[in-house]
Design an enzyme around this catalytic site. Structure first.
Site, PDB file in Angstrom:
ATOM      1  N   GLU A 165       0.823  -1.204   0.000  1.00 45.67           N
ATOM      2  CA  GLU A 165       0.000   0.000   0.000  1.00 45.67           C
ATOM      3  C   GLU A 165       0.858   1.257   0.000  1.00 45.67           C
ATOM      4  OE1 GLU A 165      -3.848   1.950   2.268  1.00 45.67           O
ATOM      5  OE2 GLU A 165      -2.563   0.603   3.404  1.00 45.67           O
TER       6      GLU A 165
ATOM      7  N   LEU B 207       1.138  -1.293   7.465  1.00 43.57           N
ATOM      8  CA  LEU B 207       0.614  -0.683   8.695  1.00 43.57           C
ATOM      9  C   LEU B 207      -0.845  -0.300   8.501  1.00 43.57           C
ATOM     10  CD1 LEU B 207       1.636   0.100  11.566  1.00 43.57           C
ATOM     11  CD2 LEU B 207       1.565   2.437  10.751  1.00 43.57           C
TER      12      LEU B 207
ATOM     13  N   GLU C  59      -5.875  -5.857   1.406  1.00 47.27           N
ATOM     14  CA  GLU C  59      -6.705  -5.705   2.596  1.00 47.27           C
ATOM     15  C   GLU C  59      -7.896  -6.655   2.544  1.00 47.27           C
ATOM     16  OE1 GLU C  59      -6.052  -1.194   4.160  1.00 47.27           O
ATOM     17  OE2 GLU C  59      -7.242  -1.368   2.326  1.00 47.27           O
TER      18      GLU C  59
END
Length: 340
Positions: A91, A112, A271
């Site tokens: 990401e 994170l 995700e």
């Protein structure tokens, strides 16, 4: 549990003499080394400096990057550079990190998760999915092709939620030894629930299906669901989903009318897909509202997707709202509020 099983022992037994499983096992070990380092940093809080300080950089989705976002990306990349991993899709990087395309695996990761919670002492985490290196656009495979996936939660305890396609396991970091120890084997998400997780501040932007579902939950025992619901929202995907693994529930992040959020806010590849794999292996389900998440073919590494995940019965009920035409809510119609 009475018998102590470490992550190393679990993966060794699972991999056996299979070369590809061995490569996956090696990759998971390297990732956990990175996550242990991150856990130590997070555990120091403000003693580690301004981890939540905004930088001038933005990630591929246009979100402002915090200092710890960039740091964790570098830690994960460093940990995987000498493993069976050919490429990393992160990401925190516009482009894929390329090591050696002759290697058998690729890793998709959000190094994170929950950046907005860095400075609030609320749980944050790391998400990952491991895919076969197909040679051409390996990150554009559907999530059903994942060989392993999971997430780490940095909270009061550091926990790894992992699936290698043989159920969902929870390991807890034993700080004295540095081992991840199996603490909950073959997790099963409760099929039924009275709890949902959603960012209610976005309600005015939701589509009619999500408006209808939430309003019917809010109607409680007097509404069509005939039971009272609780709402929970941490704001860190990993924390919200870990709670659902423990006690049931459904996680909701639909697409909405805000600019750029028509397909939701979460990224499909690193995700939604890991979360969907973990939930399905625990007996739950995950959908975009109209399709099984793991069946969706990504258009790009950073493509967004709606996500509804958790207790199977509740996920299926949400899909029914998307399949039905918009309607009035029994509770809110009498107050002059309509869904369409």
């Amino acid at each position: 549990m009475t018998e102590r099983t470490t992550l190393d022992a679990y993966l060794t037994a699972w991999a056996g003499a299979d070369a590809r499983r061995g490569a996956v096992s090696e990759t998971i070990h390297a990732l956990m080394g990175a996550c242990t380092t991150i856990a130590d940093i997070v555990g120091r809080g403000a003693l580690e400096g301004a981890m939540g300080a905004a930088t001038e950089a933005t990630n591929a989705g246009g979100d402002s990057q915090k200092a710890l976002d960039l740091r964790t990306h570098d830690i994960v990349v460093e940990a995987l550079k000498d493993t069976p991993v050919a490429r990393i899709g992160s990401e925190e990087a516009d482009d894929e990190v390329v090591f050696d395309d002759g290697r058998p695996l690729v890793v998709a990761t959000d190094p994170l998760d929950g950046s907005s919670n860095i400075e609030t002492n609320v749980s944050i985490g790391t998400l990952f999915g491991i895919l076969p290196n197909t040679g051409e656009a390996p990150f554009l495979q559907p999530g059903s092709k994942q060989l392993a996936a999971g997430f780490v939660v940095y909270g009061p305890a550091t926990v790894l939620v992992l699936t290698v396609g043989a159920g969902t396991q929870v390991f807890t970091l034993e700080r004295e030894s540095g081992d991840y120890v199996l603490t909950d084997a073959d997790v099963a998400i409760a099929r039924e629930t009275k709890e949902y997780a959603i960012n209610a501040s976005n309600q005015r932007h939701w589509d009619a299906a999500m408006q209808g579902y939430v309003m019917d939950c809010l109607a409680g025992v007097e509404g069509p669901r005939e039971k009272n619901f609780n709402m929970r929202w941490v704001g860190s995907l990993v924390a919200d989903v870990f709670r659902i693994l423990v006690r049931g529930g459904v996680y909701l992040y639909p697409g909405d009318e805000r600019s750029g959020y028509g397909q939701g806010r979460l990224r499909l590849v690193y995700e939604c897909n890991p979360i969907a794999f973990v939930c399905e292996q625990a007996g739950g389900a995950a959908t975009t509202g109209t399709a099984r998440v793991l069946d969706v073919i990504p258009a790009s590494l950073h493509v967004r997707s709606p996500l509804v995940a958790g207790s199977a019965e509740e996920v299926e009920r949400v899909t029914q709202y998307y399949a039905e035409p918009p309607r009035r809510s029994p509770l809110f119609a009498k107050r002059g509020l309509f869904l369409a």
